[in-house]
Enzyme design. Structure first.
Site, short mmCIF file in Angstrom:
data_model
loop_
_atom_site.label_atom_id
_atom_site.label_comp_id
_atom_site.label_asym_id
_atom_site.label_seq_id
_atom_site.Cartn_x
_atom_site.Cartn_y
_atom_site.Cartn_z
N SER A 7 53.44 40.96 41.91
CA SER A 7 52.53 40.88 40.92
C SER A 7 52.70 42.10 39.75
O SER A 7 52.67 42.71 40.09
CB SER A 7 51.16 41.03 41.96
N HIS A 32 55.22 36.95 40.02
CA HIS A 32 53.42 36.37 39.86
C HIS A 32 52.90 37.09 39.08
O HIS A 32 52.96 38.24 38.48
CB HIS A 32 53.05 37.07 41.95
N ASP A 34 49.04 37.56 37.21
CA ASP A 34 47.64 36.69 37.38
C ASP A 34 46.96 36.57 36.12
O ASP A 34 46.79 37.30 35.50
CB ASP A 34 47.10 38.22 37.78
N MET A 36 43.56 35.70 34.75
CA MET A 36 42.01 36.30 34.97
C MET A 36 41.00 35.42 33.35
O MET A 36 41.53 36.07 32.96
CB MET A 36 41.55 37.15 35.55
N HIS A 65 49.59 32.45 38.68
CA HIS A 65 48.34 32.75 39.58
C HIS A 65 46.43 31.75 38.61
O HIS A 65 46.98 33.07 38.23
CB HIS A 65 47.83 33.61 40.26
N MET A 67 43.52 32.13 38.27
CA MET A 67 42.10 32.66 38.63
C MET A 67 41.36 32.58 36.91
O MET A 67 40.49 33.71 36.98
CB MET A 67 41.94 33.92 38.99
N MET A 136 44.18 33.94 50.33
CA MET A 136 43.75 34.84 49.24
C MET A 136 43.59 35.86 50.41
O MET A 136 42.29 35.93 51.50
CB MET A 136 43.23 34.75 48.42
N ASP A 168 48.02 36.91 49.18
CA ASP A 168 47.98 37.63 48.05
C ASP A 168 46.51 38.56 48.29
O ASP A 168 45.66 38.06 48.77
CB ASP A 168 47.67 36.76 46.78
#
Ligand code: DX5
Ligand code: ZN
Length: 216
Positions: A7, A32, A34, A36, A65, A67, A136, A168
């Site tokens: 990540s 990966h 992330d 957000m 991913h 979020m 998660m 994750d």
């Protein structure tokens, strides 16, 4: 095959290209990323513009991913930016079927993610529609949190079915064995890789351990 997905959240963004070269060389299978939004989770990271830049730096699959609230509004932007896999949270939308459809229609792999406290039942109607499930093992929002072991029961259950499972949050050399024995197929690790003395050695150790796994 078990895939290792560093990540980038925990990498040194002032040396992004070197960090990507390092994980490529060490044998990472996937990157990966992330995303957000400061609404679904109490933190903001990066969006399509940065992913577009990362796309130019590597041929590794980009595992985005999301979020973010209402992911269905943003799928197309991430497809255009170069995402290969797109996962979103069951807790973030009422348009689960539509979001999966948007991802699949763009010929990308669709994943559905669930928080540690969300019951597996919530995603069961969708598991046949997606390419992978993200279990998660921390509450989403930040890297470097402590591993929560209870969600591994979901991994064990999903492992009985023919579905790829990504784990994750909080995965490090010390938690990796129980994650592997629960049956995880895709291993995400941020600080467990980048905050070690030699991240490239750590990736090699992750790979070696994954190759020797026996599911309990
Ligand atoms: C958490 C993110 C994770 C995070 C993992 O909200 O979804 O992907 O980067 O970081 P570590 O491995 O440090 O828990
Ligand atoms: Zn993540």
């Amino acid at each position: 095959m078990i895939q290792i997905a560093p990540s980038l959240l925990a990498c040194d963004f002032s040396h992004l290209e070197q960090e990507i070269r390092m994980v490529e060389k060490a044998g990472a299978n996937v990157l990966h990323l992330d995303v957000m939004d400061g609404h679904f989770v109490p933190n903001i990271t990066f969006g399509p513009v940065i992913i577009e830049g990362i796309r130019k730096l590597t041929n590794l699959p980009l595992d985005v991913h999301l979020m973010i609230d209402k992911p269905e509004k943003w799928v197309n932007n991430f497809v255009i930016a170069g995402a290969d896999w797109i996962s979103f949270h069951i807790e973030a939308t009422t348009e689960v079927g539509k979001t999966i459809k948007l991802i699949k229609e763009s010929n990308k792999l669709a994943g559905i993610a669930l928080n540690p406290d969300t019951e597996l039942e919530a995603i069961i109607p969708w598991v046949k529609e997606v390419d992978f499930v993200v279990v998660m093992t921390v509450n989403p929002g930040f890297g470097g949190q402590e591993f929560i072991k209870e969600p591994l029961e979901k991994v064990r259950v999903l492992n009985q079915r023919d579905i790829r499972v990504e784990v994750d949050g909080g995965v490090k050399m010390d938690t990796l064995p129980i994650v592997l024995s629960a049956g995880a197929d895709i291993i995400v690790s941020g600080s467990g890789i980048f905050r070690t003395l030699s991240p490239s050695e750590t990736i090699k150790n992750f790979k070696e351990m994954s190759e020797n796994v026996k599911t309990l």
